[in-house]
Design an enzyme around this catalytic site. Structure first.
Site, PDB file in Angstrom:
ATOM      1  N   HIS A  54       0.822  -1.206   0.000  1.00 33.09           N
ATOM      2  CA  HIS A  54       0.000   0.000   0.000  1.00 33.09           C
ATOM      3  C   HIS A  54       0.859   1.262   0.000  1.00 33.09           C
ATOM      4  CE1 HIS A  54      -2.897   3.120   1.130  1.00 33.09           C
ATOM      5  NE2 HIS A  54      -3.724   2.375   0.406  1.00 33.09           N
TER       6      HIS A  54
ATOM      7  N   HIS B  77     -13.092   5.514  -2.103  1.00 30.51           N
ATOM      8  CA  HIS B  77     -13.045   4.389  -1.173  1.00 30.51           C
ATOM      9  C   HIS B  77     -14.393   4.326  -0.462  1.00 30.51           C
ATOM     10  CE1 HIS B  77      -8.744   5.175  -1.658  1.00 30.51           C
ATOM     11  NE2 HIS B  77      -8.578   3.918  -1.329  1.00 30.51           N
TER      12      HIS B  77
END
Length: 180
Positions: free
Chosen positions: A124, A148
């Site tokens: 990430h 998101h």
């Protein structure tokens, strides 16, 4: 359509973009391969909504490969960090062709496990770094739109049913199964 304003299109999670229509809203019933059905809002869905044509090459060359690498890690090796299942999908256009819109859908052991991955896991960190480089290169004129969505579901809101699926399909690889 519930709390989301946009309908969910068909998706493809194959690298070659082969068509795989869900036929329903994947937040409720994602008809995955071999007849799998998941009935639950997805705990994490993140994706690419749009970018300008002038940004296409930079995104596809510098960001998308890093994103795919991270999504593949979660799919193949995510269980050890609390990611039960992950699919990285491309949205199909109305004519069945593969669009450049994409999203990842993940199922996590806990919100804390998801946060740990997002804050410090090398995959990430690399995704975030590629996105920041992209945005800093283009500056305020960047038209990239990412999103998101996170849903936390109580145990009694979770139901997964898999019909004629291999034992590593979706949640089957991560959780205890019960007979029908």
């Amino acid at each position: 359509m519930g709390r989301h304003a946009r309908p969910y299109p068909a998706v493809s999670d194959r690298r070659d973009g082969a068509r795989r229509r869900t036929g329903a809203d994947p937040r409720r019933r994602a008809a995955a391969h071999r007849g799998a059905r998941q009935s639950l809002p997805d705990p994490l869905r993140a994706g690419l909504e749009r970018y300008e044509a002038s940004e296409r090459k930079l995104y596809l060359d510098d960001v998308e490969p890093v994103l795919r690498e991270g999504m593949d890690f979660l799919r193949d090796d995510g269980l050890g960090i609390g990611c039960y299942a992950n699919r990285y999908m491309r949205v199909l256009a109305a004519d069945g062709s593969v669009s450049e819109k994409s999203y990842g859908q993940s199922w996590w052991k806990s919100l804390a496990a998801l946060e740990r991955w997002a804050e410090s896991h090398p995959t990430h960190v690399k995704i975030f770094g590629a996105a920041m480089k992209y945005l800093s290169t283009l500056g305020p004129s960047a038209k990239l739109r990412l999103y998101h969505e996170v849903t936390v579901a109580a145990a009694d809101e979770q139901f997964f049913e898999y019909l004629n699926c291999h034992p590593k399909t979706g949640m089957l690889a991560a959780v205890e199964t019960v007979g029908a």
